[in-house]
Design an enzyme around this catalytic site. Sequence first.
Site, PDB file in Angstrom:
ATOM      1  N   CYS A  42      56.173  11.993  10.019  1.00 16.14           N
ATOM      2  CA  CYS A  42      55.986  10.641   9.999  1.00 16.14           C
ATOM      3  C   CYS A  42      57.268   9.736  10.216  1.00 16.14           C
ATOM      4  CB  CYS A  42      55.416  10.234   8.725  1.00 16.14           C
ATOM      5  SG  CYS A  42      54.824   8.361   8.614  1.00 16.14           S
ATOM      6  N   ASP A  44      58.248   7.483   8.443  1.00 14.48           N
ATOM      7  CA  ASP A  44      58.655   6.894   7.148  1.00 14.48           C
ATOM      8  C   ASP A  44      60.221   6.959   6.942  1.00 14.48           C
ATOM      9  OD1 ASP A  44      59.059   6.219   4.383  1.00 14.48           O
ATOM     10  OD2 ASP A  44      56.758   6.226   4.352  1.00 14.48           O
ATOM     11  N   CYS A 101      51.149   7.549   2.648  1.00 17.51           N
ATOM     12  CA  CYS A 101      51.439   7.353   4.153  1.00 17.51           C
ATOM     13  C   CYS A 101      50.949   6.092   4.212  1.00 17.51           C
ATOM     14  CB  CYS A 101      51.102   8.334   4.840  1.00 17.51           C
ATOM     15  SG  CYS A 101      51.423   8.077   6.761  1.00 17.51           S
TER      16      CYS A 101
HETATM   17 CO    CO Z   1      53.870   7.818   6.791  1.00 13.00          CO
END
Ligand code: CO
Length: 212
Positions: A42, A44, A101
């Site tokens: 991800c 992130d 997430c």
């Molecule tokens: Co995420």
Amino acid sequence: MDTLDYLLENNARWAEEMKTKDAEYFSRIYDVQTPKYLWIGCSDSRISANMTMGLKPGELFVHRNIANVVVHTDMNCLSVIQFAVEALGVEHIIVCGHYNCGGVKAAMENVRFGLIDNWLRHIQDVMRTHEATLEAIEDELNRFYKLCELNVLEQTLNVCETTFVRDAWQKGQNLTVHGWIYDMREGYLKKLGIHLGNREQLESFRRRVIYK
Ligand code: CO
């Protein structure tokens, strides 16, 4: 105007430190990269793949997008997988999701953000595929975490179905596809029982885990 000079100063300090520890480090990786692993994770900002696993530059090939989604028509992700498998000859592909997430949460709550809603449709497909499993979980946080894990499962299977991975397995290339999840509360990576090294293992995994 903020020139971000402090970031360049950090960088200069880091480069000096690296050279102090290993004088040949940068010259050694300049011409050739030989990573053993491809990380699909991800975007992130709270996750640093290299840092999390203690890997140096040159040791990990990386592809990241929102909610670590692998779509069969995403030329970006497909190009990364092809290059990693066929040119770099990575031995492992790690699909790594994470709990909490934001992309998975947005898909679950069906909130509207604009363009990204279309990207997150892929996670809603995962929800539909695993509807019974998810609906059986009463606690909302546990259901959310389970969806984070099921998303890793489905995206890992999508990696296995790419032509590049299928071809590599057909040729007997040493390549294992793993599904992991990162727990940001403690900083630990966790295996999700998905590690597939050939077509037979994939088929048997599907029978055992998915259609049981
Ligand atoms: Co995420």
